[in-house]
Design an enzyme around this catalytic site. Structure first.
Site, PDB file in Angstrom:
ATOM      1  N   ARG A 211      18.080   4.358  -7.087  1.00 27.65           N
ATOM      2  CA  ARG A 211      16.296   4.466  -6.889  1.00 27.65           C
ATOM      3  C   ARG A 211      15.737   5.201  -7.829  1.00 27.65           C
ATOM      4  NH1 ARG A 211      15.828   8.177  -4.115  1.00 27.65           N
ATOM      5  NH2 ARG A 211      18.171   8.979  -2.456  1.00 27.65           N
TER       6      ARG A 211
ATOM      7  N   TYR B 151      17.372  -3.439  -7.369  1.00 28.18           N
ATOM      8  CA  TYR B 151      18.450  -2.862  -6.890  1.00 28.18           C
ATOM      9  C   TYR B 151      18.019  -2.188  -4.859  1.00 28.18           C
ATOM     10  CZ  TYR B 151      22.856  -0.536  -7.499  1.00 28.18           C
ATOM     11  OH  TYR B 151      24.274   0.337  -6.630  1.00 28.18           O
TER      12      TYR B 151
ATOM     13  N   LYS C  49      14.927   2.308   2.910  1.00 30.00           N
ATOM     14  CA  LYS C  49      14.333   3.131   2.829  1.00 30.00           C
ATOM     15  C   LYS C  49      12.680   3.070   3.616  1.00 30.00           C
ATOM     16  CE  LYS C  49      18.289   5.269   1.568  1.00 30.00           C
ATOM     17  NZ  LYS C  49      19.101   6.428   2.403  1.00 30.00           N
TER      18      LYS C  49
ATOM     19  N   HIS D 157      16.915  10.427   7.713  1.00 28.73           N
ATOM     20  CA  HIS D 157      18.566  10.283   7.066  1.00 28.73           C
ATOM     21  C   HIS D 157      19.355  10.596   7.169  1.00 28.73           C
ATOM     22  CE1 HIS D 157      19.471  10.085   2.156  1.00 28.73           C
ATOM     23  NE2 HIS D 157      19.787   9.089   3.223  1.00 28.73           N
TER      24      HIS D 157
ATOM     25  N   SER E  60      21.498  11.606  -0.589  1.00 26.92           N
ATOM     26  CA  SER E  60      22.023  10.479  -1.140  1.00 26.92           C
ATOM     27  C   SER E  60      23.182  11.319  -1.994  1.00 26.92           C
ATOM     28  CB  SER E  60      20.473  10.176  -2.274  1.00 26.92           C
ATOM     29  OG  SER E  60      19.671   9.289  -1.350  1.00 26.92           O
TER      30      SER E  60
ATOM     31  N   CYS F 192      25.748  12.304  -0.796  1.00 25.09           N
ATOM     32  CA  CYS F 192      26.606  13.473  -0.091  1.00 25.09           C
ATOM     33  C   CYS F 192      27.027  13.639   0.321  1.00 25.09           C
ATOM     34  CB  CYS F 192      24.932  14.678   0.243  1.00 25.09           C
ATOM     35  SG  CYS F 192      23.841  15.383  -1.372  1.00 25.09           S
TER      36      CYS F 192
ATOM     37  N   ASP G 117      23.541   6.294   7.568  1.00 28.19           N
ATOM     38  CA  ASP G 117      22.510   6.459   6.580  1.00 28.19           C
ATOM     39  C   ASP G 117      21.296   6.939   7.343  1.00 28.19           C
ATOM     40  OD1 ASP G 117      21.778   6.623   4.125  1.00 28.19           O
ATOM     41  OD2 ASP G 117      20.044   4.802   4.335  1.00 28.19           O
TER      42      ASP G 117
ATOM     43  N   ARG H 183      28.128   0.098  -5.796  1.00 25.58           N
ATOM     44  CA  ARG H 183      27.669   0.154  -3.942  1.00 25.58           C
ATOM     45  C   ARG H 183      28.642  -0.828  -3.128  1.00 25.58           C
ATOM     46  NH1 ARG H 183      24.026   4.570  -1.489  1.00 25.58           N
ATOM     47  NH2 ARG H 183      23.642   5.581  -2.902  1.00 25.58           N
TER      48      ARG H 183
HETATM   49  P1  GTP Z   1      23.793   6.725   0.296  1.00 23.04           P
HETATM   50  O1  GTP Z   1      24.407   6.510   1.102  1.00 23.04           O
HETATM   51  O2  GTP Z   1      23.372   7.964  -1.101  1.00 23.04           O
HETATM   52  O3  GTP Z   1      22.492   8.155   1.284  1.00 23.04           O
HETATM   53  O4  GTP Z   1      24.991   8.587   0.070  1.00 23.04           O
HETATM   54  P2  GTP Z   1      26.428   9.368   1.590  1.00 23.04           P
HETATM   55  O5  GTP Z   1      25.413  10.866   2.057  1.00 23.04           O
HETATM   56  O6  GTP Z   1      26.384   8.382   2.361  1.00 23.04           O
HETATM   57  O7  GTP Z   1      27.472   9.683   0.831  1.00 23.04           O
HETATM   58  P3  GTP Z   1      29.058   9.298   0.871  1.00 23.04           P
HETATM   59  O8  GTP Z   1      30.051   9.441   2.397  1.00 23.04           O
HETATM   60  O9  GTP Z   1      29.160   8.063   0.000  1.00 23.04           O
HETATM   61  O10 GTP Z   1      29.733   9.988  -0.882  1.00 23.04           O
HETATM   62  C1  GTP Z   1      29.068  10.170  -1.302  1.00 23.04           C
HETATM   63  C2  GTP Z   1      30.049  10.682  -2.695  1.00 23.04           C
HETATM   64  O11 GTP Z   1      31.138  12.343  -2.375  1.00 23.04           O
HETATM   65  C3  GTP Z   1      31.679   9.752  -2.744  1.00 23.04           C
HETATM   66  O12 GTP Z   1      31.957   9.824  -3.996  1.00 23.04           O
HETATM   67  C4  GTP Z   1      32.790  10.283  -1.531  1.00 23.04           C
HETATM   68  O13 GTP Z   1      34.135  10.592  -1.767  1.00 23.04           O
HETATM   69  C5  GTP Z   1      32.367  11.955  -1.564  1.00 23.04           C
HETATM   70  N1  GTP Z   1      32.555  12.997  -0.332  1.00 23.04           N
HETATM   71  C6  GTP Z   1      31.804  12.402   0.643  1.00 23.04           C
HETATM   72  N2  GTP Z   1      32.452  13.088   1.684  1.00 23.04           N
HETATM   73  C7  GTP Z   1      32.807  14.507   1.234  1.00 23.04           C
HETATM   74  C8  GTP Z   1      33.870  15.683   1.285  1.00 23.04           C
HETATM   75  O14 GTP Z   1      34.166  15.890   2.761  1.00 23.04           O
HETATM   76  N3  GTP Z   1      33.793  16.549   0.038  1.00 23.04           N
HETATM   77  C9  GTP Z   1      33.748  15.899  -1.380  1.00 23.04           C
HETATM   78  N4  GTP Z   1      34.796  16.442  -2.152  1.00 23.04           N
HETATM   79  N5  GTP Z   1      34.007  14.763  -1.100  1.00 23.04           N
HETATM   80  C10 GTP Z   1      32.722  13.906  -0.712  1.00 23.04           C
HETATM   81  C1  SPV Z   2      19.805   6.452  -0.783  1.00 20.37           C
HETATM   82  O1  SPV Z   2      19.434   6.772  -1.881  1.00 20.37           O
HETATM   83  O2  SPV Z   2      20.187   7.809   0.260  1.00 20.37           O
HETATM   84  C2  SPV Z   2      20.383   5.849  -0.508  1.00 20.37           C
HETATM   85  C3  SPV Z   2      20.596   4.224  -1.947  1.00 20.37           C
HETATM   86  O3  SPV Z   2      21.457   5.136   0.639  1.00 20.37           O
HETATM   87  S1  SPV Z   2      19.244   3.580  -1.435  1.00 20.37           S
HETATM   88  O4  SPV Z   2      19.038   2.802  -0.285  1.00 20.37           O
HETATM   89  O5  SPV Z   2      19.547   2.756  -3.094  1.00 20.37           O
HETATM   90  O6  SPV Z   2      18.149   4.230  -1.665  1.00 20.37           O
HETATM   91 MN    MN Z   3      21.045   7.096   1.612  1.00 18.51          MN
END
Ligand code: GTP
Ligand code: SPV
Ligand code: MN
Length: 558
Positions: A66, A205, A214, A234, A256, A258, A281, A358
């Site tokens: 983004r 992307y 989004k 979110h 994002s 996290c 999400d 992704r």
């Molecule tokens: P967006 O799609 O960008 O909104 O991200 P998201 O909030 O869905 O994050 P996602 O669950 O994909 O995790 C992002 C990164 O954080 C990944 O590399 C995970 O492996 C890592 N992660 C997720 N949960 C944990 C956790 O409980 N502990 C740690 N150390 N890392 C984590």
């Molecule tokens: C985020 O950045 O919070 C995402 C990925 O979920 S994107 O759809 O590219 O914004």
């Molecule tokens: Mn997101």
């Protein structure tokens, strides 16, 4: 004529963009297969021999995340965009958009994608139409939204959000295309909240280009939600069932990359507990007839972070990805599979893996997809979590004292930046409610809207703060996370045995290294929040100033 506004708008887009061909999408499997096959022939997509009907592709290195610095909220009054958004005069921006989009689809096909955000028969769902010159976008929208003849028929009669998208690279006759056309120099992701329009130019992307996500379901929807009295957030939504068989629903906002997808699909390390995934999400939440908070997931699929996903961390995501998935910017292997950091070592890599690589896949393939995700009324939310990446200060979990105190948790959220957005990594920044890049109106009004929602709710959910990312002196995570996060959800399910601290109620049974409240760090946090909240001027709700004062007072006397 109003009835024809769909066709009039499509016709106007065709005249402006001058594509070589027009394709009205029906959302069928045959359509997906046909477009995928064309892309394979054109060298834009690589079929994976190891996963049926799955594809790998690689974006332009300038188009990998983004782009917040190219994102605009063009409300009539700049005060409606607020200090956290980039505002441009809508008339000037409209003129610029007309210039950029003029002839921009030459040599390409214009796809018209009618889609529905939310279960097709939900009163809370919204229609949208994305017009795009990217076949990659069409395939991704097939997987992440609801499409089909019924949605198209409704778009011909009912109001819908208008999204016009172009990769911004017209082709002269005979000019060959590239594998991932994009136009980073003229990139603009533009929102007109008053007219419910999105104009996106130059990127292909993720959130820049899949306009249902989004742009529509957060930026436009949040502005609609403020006007209509609901919330577009979110947030993931999960169902949690305890060993006695009692089920509750939890929503959680993390910035994002996290941890939303991982928490939403959690495989509990504690026997007897069960998690089901409603969404990973975005949540649209309304006050229900019972005075409770009810949530739907507007999406129908996941666009999830690949690195870190493995059988150890997120086995449910891995199983979801066995077939019918698209992988973007992961590594490709010689034997026709994908690879990313966190998977077992792979000697046959033919490309490298980007930190914001992704997967795109339909939610229906998730082994723990909650059937209630299709319920038009949504699911009842009993707790809300806010969390970010914080190496210090924030405890593993704490419970707020009231709705207003919980709203203060949301407004106070900060997190270290990730690869999901273009820019510096690991830099601590304020990200209120994990909505900094996604709130389509003035963030001060948004805080006020959350407080207003609390008054409408007869049974407001309890609000918590969580942090999986606290580190020790050596920079190592103190908490194992992933499946172990069930231990935190267990306490949220039934928050007994707590200690009241200056910042909230904290459970007693975890290692104090994870839950202790460092007074000096918190006094610094308060000072930082005092500085930050000035940004919102007289739109900053006095209830939240009172929360900050009360927190400061409690820290002084503790
Ligand atoms: P967006 O799609 O960008 O909104 O991200 P998201 O909030 O869905 O994050 P996602 O669950 O994909 O995790 C992002 C990164 O954080 C990944 O590399 C995970 O492996 C890592 N992660 C997720 N949960 C944990 C956790 O409980 N502990 C740690 N150390 N890392 C984590
Ligand atoms: C985020 O950045 O919070 C995402 C990925 O979920 S994107 O759809 O590219 O914004
Ligand atoms: Mn997101």
């Amino acid at each position: 004529m109003k009835q024809n506004s769909f066709h009039l708008w499509v016709e106007a887009a065709r005249t402006l963009c001058r594509p070589d061909a027009v394709h009205l999408c029906d959302g069928s499997r045959a359509e997906f297969d046909h477009i995928a096959a064309e892309m394979v022939r054109a060298g834009k997509l690589t079929p994976l021999t190891k996963r049926p009907r799955s594809f790998w592709c690689q974006s332009d290195p300038e188009d990998v995340a983004r782009v917040e610095e190219d994102t605009y909220i063009c409300s009539i009054d700049p005060d409606n965009a607020g200090p956290t958004n980039q505002w441009k005069n809508p008339e000037e921006m409209r003129a610029l958009m007309h210039k950029l989009f003029s002839g921009c689809m030459q040599g390409r096909t214009m796809y018209i994608i009618p889609y529905c955000m939310g279960p097709v028969h939900s009163p809370y769902s919204q229609l949208g139409v994305e017009i795009t010159d990217s076949p990659y976008v069409v395939l991704n929208m097939h997987l992440t939204t609801r499409m089909g003849p019924e949605v198209l028929a409704r778009c011909e009669k009912e109001p819908f959000v208008r999204g016009l998208h172009s990769v911004g690279v017209p082709l002269q006759p005979g000019q060959p295309d590239t594998a991932w056309p994009c136009n980073p120099k003229q990139r603009h992701i533009v929102h007109f909240p008053e007219t419910r329009e999105i104009w996106s130019f130059g990127s292909g992307y993720g959130g820049n280009a899949l306009l249902g996500k989004k742009c529509h379901a957060l930026r436009i929807a949040s502005a609609v939600a403020r006007d209509e009295g609901w919330l577009a957030e979110h947030m993931l939504i999960l169902g949690i069932t305890n060993p006695a068989g009692k089920k509750k629903y939890i929503a959680a906002a993390f910035p994002s990359a996290c941890g939303k997808t991982n928490l939403a699909m959690l495989q509990p390390s504690v026997p007897g507990w069960k998690i089901e995934c409603v969404g990973d999400d975005i949540a649209w939440m309304h006050v229900g007839a019972d005075g409770g908070l009810w949530a739907i997931n507007p999406e129908a699929g996941y666009f999830g972070v690949a690195p870190g996903t493995s059988m150890q961390t997120n086995p449910n995501a891995m199983k979801t990805l066995d077939h019918d998935a698209i992988f973007t910017n992961t590594a490709l292997t010689k034997d026709g599979d994908i690879w990313w950091d966190g998977l077992p070592p792979q000697p046959l890599k033919v490309s490298s893996c980007h930190p914001n690589s992704r997967f795109t896949v339909s939610a229906k393939q998730c082994p723990i997809y909650d059937p209630e995700a299709e319920n038009p009324q949504g699911v009842p939310i009993s707790a809300i979590l806010f969390g970010g990446r914080r190496s210090t200060t924030m405890p593993l979990v704490m419970e707020s004292f009231s709705w207003a105190h919980g709203v203060f948790y949301g407004a106070s959220l900060s997190s270290e930046t990730t690869a999901a957005a273009k820019g510096e990594l690991g830099k601590l920044r304020h990200d209120p409610f994990a909505m900094l890049p996604f709130c389509g109106y003035h963030m001060g009004d948004y805080f006020g809207h959350w407080l207003w929602m609390g008054e409408k709710l007869v049974k407001p959910p309890k609000i918590y703060s969580v942090n999986w990312f606290r580190k020790d002196g050596q920079g190592k995570y103190l908490w194992p996370g992933f499946g172990e996060n069930i231990r935190v959800l267990e306490w949220v399910f039934e928050p007994t045995n707590a200690r009241k601290t200056a910042v909230g109620n904290v459970p007693l049974h975890f290692d104090p290294a994870l839950t202790n409240i460092d007074r000096a760090q918190w006094l610094y946090e308060v000072e930082e929040l005092e500085r930050y909240f000035v940004l919102f001027g007289n739109k900053f709700p006095k209830e939240l100033s009172a929360e900050l004062e009360a927190l400061k007072h409690r820290l002084m006397i503790h």
